[in-house]
Write a protein that holds these residues in place. Structure first.
Motif, short mmCIF file in Angstrom:
data_model
loop_
_atom_site.label_atom_id
_atom_site.label_comp_id
_atom_site.label_asym_id
_atom_site.label_seq_id
_atom_site.Cartn_x
_atom_site.Cartn_y
_atom_site.Cartn_z
N ILE A 190 -30.79 7.87 -62.84
CA ILE A 190 -30.04 9.11 -63.05
C ILE A 190 -30.93 10.35 -62.90
O ILE A 190 -30.50 11.37 -62.37
CB ILE A 190 -29.38 9.10 -64.45
N GLN A 191 -32.17 10.26 -63.34
CA GLN A 191 -33.06 11.40 -63.29
C GLN A 191 -33.28 11.88 -61.84
O GLN A 191 -33.26 13.08 -61.56
CB GLN A 191 -34.42 11.07 -63.93
N THR A 192 -33.49 10.92 -60.92
CA THR A 192 -33.67 11.29 -59.52
C THR A 192 -32.41 11.91 -58.94
O THR A 192 -32.47 12.86 -58.15
CB THR A 192 -34.09 10.06 -58.69
N ILE A 193 -31.26 11.40 -59.35
CA ILE A 193 -29.99 11.97 -58.89
C ILE A 193 -29.90 13.43 -59.31
O ILE A 193 -29.49 14.30 -58.53
CB ILE A 193 -28.80 11.17 -59.45
N LYS A 194 -30.27 13.72 -60.54
CA LYS A 194 -30.20 15.10 -61.04
C LYS A 194 -31.21 16.01 -60.35
O LYS A 194 -30.92 17.16 -60.04
CB LYS A 194 -30.41 15.11 -62.56
N GLU A 195 -32.41 15.49 -60.09
CA GLU A 195 -33.45 16.31 -59.46
C GLU A 195 -33.22 16.50 -57.96
O GLU A 195 -33.62 17.51 -57.39
CB GLU A 195 -34.82 15.67 -59.70
N ASP A 196 -32.62 15.49 -57.31
CA ASP A 196 -32.26 15.55 -55.89
C ASP A 196 -33.43 15.95 -54.99
O ASP A 196 -33.32 16.88 -54.18
CB ASP A 196 -31.11 16.54 -55.71
N PRO A 197 -34.57 15.26 -55.09
CA PRO A 197 -35.76 15.68 -54.33
C PRO A 197 -35.62 15.51 -52.82
O PRO A 197 -36.29 16.21 -52.06
CB PRO A 197 -36.86 14.76 -54.88
N TYR A 198 -34.77 14.59 -52.38
CA TYR A 198 -34.65 14.31 -50.95
C TYR A 198 -33.96 15.44 -50.19
O TYR A 198 -34.10 15.56 -48.98
CB TYR A 198 -33.90 13.00 -50.73
N LEU A 199 -33.21 16.26 -50.90
CA LEU A 199 -32.48 17.35 -50.26
C LEU A 199 -33.43 18.29 -49.52
O LEU A 199 -33.10 18.84 -48.47
CB LEU A 199 -31.67 18.12 -51.30
N LYS A 200 -34.64 18.45 -50.06
CA LYS A 200 -35.61 19.38 -49.47
C LYS A 200 -36.19 18.87 -48.15
O LYS A 200 -36.72 19.65 -47.36
CB LYS A 200 -36.75 19.63 -50.47
N ALA A 201 -36.09 17.57 -47.90
CA ALA A 201 -36.72 16.98 -46.71
C ALA A 201 -35.77 16.87 -45.52
O ALA A 201 -36.22 16.55 -44.41
CB ALA A 201 -37.27 15.60 -47.05
N ILE A 202 -34.51 17.14 -45.72
CA ILE A 202 -33.52 16.89 -44.67
C ILE A 202 -33.80 17.70 -43.41
O ILE A 202 -33.69 17.20 -42.29
CB ILE A 202 -32.09 17.20 -45.20
N ASP A 203 -34.17 18.97 -43.56
CA ASP A 203 -34.36 19.83 -42.41
C ASP A 203 -35.49 19.38 -41.48
O ASP A 203 -35.51 19.75 -40.30
CB ASP A 203 -34.64 21.26 -42.86
N THR A 204 -36.43 18.62 -42.00
CA THR A 204 -37.60 18.25 -41.20
C THR A 204 -37.61 16.79 -40.74
O THR A 204 -38.53 16.37 -40.05
CB THR A 204 -38.89 18.51 -42.02
#
Length: 209
Positions: A190-204
């Motif tokens: 759940i913690q990773t879902i809330k932080e959503d770190p992968y969203l930042k990598a999509i553009d690259t």
């Protein structure tokens, strides 16, 4: 298993036919590797490649795969965030398994097949379906306006082998996935879902080096 990335994701891929991958080599390592593999497969005697554009289902990595990620966020009453809207050609995993089974047990005419529904769907529509099958309405947030590079294929070659294949609708697939994730919610990260770190990598992801 091949990938739609073979058609070079640095540009729009629109209703691509199997031979279109010969027009350009992808800039990213993954697409380049898959494209080179296809060249060898075309020269082989006993290999058939199933080229997938976007498979989804209950057992994918929900931490970053869009559809399962959106379902889990909805179950947690969180907003669904889209970096930029885009058209994909998704196929549900249950349908993919049936197609794989067919190719294992049947002789086929071609070496490479686009294994897709042949029907494009955008991320906002999928997010709305997640809300539609649930009992909570998640806010849908789009960070960047406009459309990203389309990622769709022509599946006529596949349908010639099957005749008439009944693909699972995205709504029915999402409803099944929602039941699965609801039953297993206490086991999720759940913690990773809330932080959503992968969203930042999509553009690259598909820029290449």
């Amino acid at each position: 298993m091949g990938s739609g990335a073979e058609y070079s994701k640095q540009k729009p891929i629109i209703e691509a036919k199997e031979d279109d991958y010969l027009q350009a080599l992808p800039l990213d390592e993954y697409g380049f590797y898959k494209s080179i593999t296809s060249h060898f497969i075309e020269k082989s005697e006993n290999i058939v490649q199933l080229r997938i554009f976007g498979a989804y289902g209950e057992y994918e990595n929900y931490r970053y795969k869009f559809i399962s990620n959106a379902i889990v966020k909805n179950l947690l009453h969180l907003p669904i965030t889209i970096n930029k809207n885009v058209y994909f050609d998704y196929i549900y995993s249950d349908d993919l398994v049936k197609i794989i089974d067919f190719f294992i047990y049947n002789d086929t005419k071609e070496k490479i097949y686009n294994v897709t529904t042949g029907t494009k769907v955008d991320l906002i529509t999928l997010a709305n379906l997640v809300n539609e099958v649930g009992d909570f309405y998640s806010d849908i947030r789009v960070i960047h306006e406009g459309l990203n590079n389309e990622y769709t294929s022509n599946n006529e070659r596949l349908l010639k082998e099957f005749g008439d294949f009944q693909f699972t609708s995205h709504k029915n697939a999402i409803a099944k996935m929602r039941c699965y994730f609801q039953e297993n919610l206490d086991k999720l990260d759940i913690q990773t879902i809330k932080e959503d770190p992968y969203l930042k990598a999509i553009d690259t992801m598909w820029k290449g080096k």
